[in-house]
Design an enzyme around this catalytic site. Structure first.
Site, PDB file in Angstrom:
ATOM      1  N   SER A 184      40.392  43.832  63.628  1.00 57.05           N
ATOM      2  CA  SER A 184      40.407  42.605  63.212  1.00 57.05           C
ATOM      3  C   SER A 184      39.308  42.347  61.926  1.00 57.05           C
ATOM      4  O   SER A 184      39.448  41.478  61.464  1.00 57.05           O
ATOM      5  CB  SER A 184      39.915  41.528  64.297  1.00 57.05           C
ATOM      6  OG  SER A 184      38.650  41.733  64.765  1.00 57.05           O
ATOM      7  N   SER A 199      40.160  41.828  57.414  1.00 54.26           N
ATOM      8  CA  SER A 199      40.755  40.791  56.540  1.00 54.26           C
ATOM      9  C   SER A 199      39.411  39.895  56.079  1.00 54.26           C
ATOM     10  O   SER A 199      38.556  39.486  57.088  1.00 54.26           O
ATOM     11  CB  SER A 199      41.618  40.070  57.209  1.00 54.26           C
ATOM     12  OG  SER A 199      42.037  38.824  56.382  1.00 54.26           O
ATOM     13  N   SER A 255      39.724  36.856  55.583  1.00 52.39           N
ATOM     14  CA  SER A 255      39.793  35.551  56.206  1.00 52.39           C
ATOM     15  C   SER A 255      39.756  35.710  57.670  1.00 52.39           C
ATOM     16  O   SER A 255      40.267  34.578  58.495  1.00 52.39           O
ATOM     17  CB  SER A 255      41.258  34.879  55.858  1.00 52.39           C
ATOM     18  OG  SER A 255      42.122  35.768  56.164  1.00 52.39           O
ATOM     19  N   CYS A 256      39.382  36.578  58.410  1.00 51.71           N
ATOM     20  CA  CYS A 256      39.573  36.860  59.766  1.00 51.71           C
ATOM     21  C   CYS A 256      38.662  36.381  60.437  1.00 51.71           C
ATOM     22  O   CYS A 256      38.461  36.174  61.800  1.00 51.71           O
ATOM     23  CB  CYS A 256      39.634  38.376  60.352  1.00 51.71           C
ATOM     24  SG  CYS A 256      38.280  39.300  60.031  1.00 51.71           S
ATOM     25  N   GLY A 257      37.319  35.838  59.937  1.00 49.15           N
ATOM     26  CA  GLY A 257      36.248  34.972  60.498  1.00 49.15           C
ATOM     27  C   GLY A 257      35.138  35.857  61.083  1.00 49.15           C
ATOM     28  O   GLY A 257      34.093  35.432  61.368  1.00 49.15           O
TER      29      GLY A 257
END
Length: 271
Positions: free
Chosen positions: A105, A108, A110-112
């Site tokens: 994960s 990205s 934008s994955c946090g």
């Protein structure tokens, strides 16, 4: 309009100088691509990415490598079975960690995830982490000529005005290869996938130009390929700068109008 799976004609209404008229336009195609892996007789979907059709094999190879799913030395078979589906088959005896894919994960922007944890995860995954160093130096004039050379080669942007590009250059500023896509990360995966297929990795004696901004995930993908200098027409994010500094990558931004900013790795530039 040139024949290309990434272009589609569209009739529009165009307003100019106080008048409305009908005109022909061209749009950049955006469609999902399902990337699948076959290993040990089992086939599973790894990712679905929104991309511009064309060079799907390069995109799949580049994506699986830059996301740390498959190492560069694994010789895979890539098959485009039907529209918007590409299957990557591993050789006999080569397996993939399905559980790791489920946990995958961090790549990205934008994955946090953010901060130190992100940098440590990426650093652990990069196969050419020690390659770039300060093995080459470039004069600023070379950086300044890159945008015009990439722009001249952008066929899809010329038709649509709405597509990203990445360009791979030699140390004298010669354009070696480029890729276009509605997704900037897809464009870079296509370029790296091509280099991977040609056996060119690591790209430690090359320069990379991004047509837009420099995000965390783009620096991560560049570092995976061993690229030592990344230049962008737009701005970098704070995490992109932090990762570039951690990986020893020279990062330049706002390359336009005969100048640019250097955010880290200035030792590669000869003034």
């Amino acid at each position: 309009m040139p024949e290309h799976p990434g272009l589609v004609p569209r009739q529009i209404h165009r307003f100019r100088q106080g008048k409305m008229g009908i005109a022909a336009d061209v749009l950049a195609v955006e469609e999902p691509l399902n990337i699948r892996i076959t290993s040990g007789g089992a086939t599973r979907s790894v990712a679905i990415t929104m991309r511009t059709p064309g060079r799907d094999e390069d995109l799949a190879r580049g994506f699986l490598f830059t996301e740390g799913v498959l190492p560069a030395e694994v010789k895979v078979t890539v098959e485009i079975e039907k529209e918007n589906v590409v299957t990557v088959t591993l050789p006999t005896g080569q397996s993939v960690d399905w559980k790791r894919l489920e946990r995958h994960s961090y790549t990205s922007s934008s994955c946090g995830v953010c901060g130190k944890t992100s940098l440590e995860q990426v650093y652990a995954a990069v196969p050419y982490g020690d390659v770039p160093g300060v093995a080459f130096r470039v004069i600023p004039e070379v950086i300044n000529i890159l945008p015009a050379k990439l722009r001249e080669a952008q066929e899809l942007f010329e038709e649509t005005g709405g597509i990203h590009a990445v360009g791979l250059f030699d140390l004298s500023g010669g354009l070696l290869h480029f890729a276009e896509d509605v997704g900037r990360h897809n464009a870079l995966d296509k370029l790296i996938g091509y280099a991977l297929k040609q056996g060119l990795l690591p790209l430690d004696q090359h320069l990379l130009l991004l047509s837009g901004r420099a995000s965390f995930e783009l620096i991560q993908k560049a570092a995976m390929a061993g690229i030592g200098l990344v230049a962008a027409v737009g701005a970098p994010s704070s995490l992109a700068v932090a990762l570039a500094e951690e990986m020893g990558v020279t990062l330049c931004g706002f390359v336009r109008g005969g100048g640019f900013n250097v955010y880290c790795g200035e030792k590669r530039l000869v003034y």
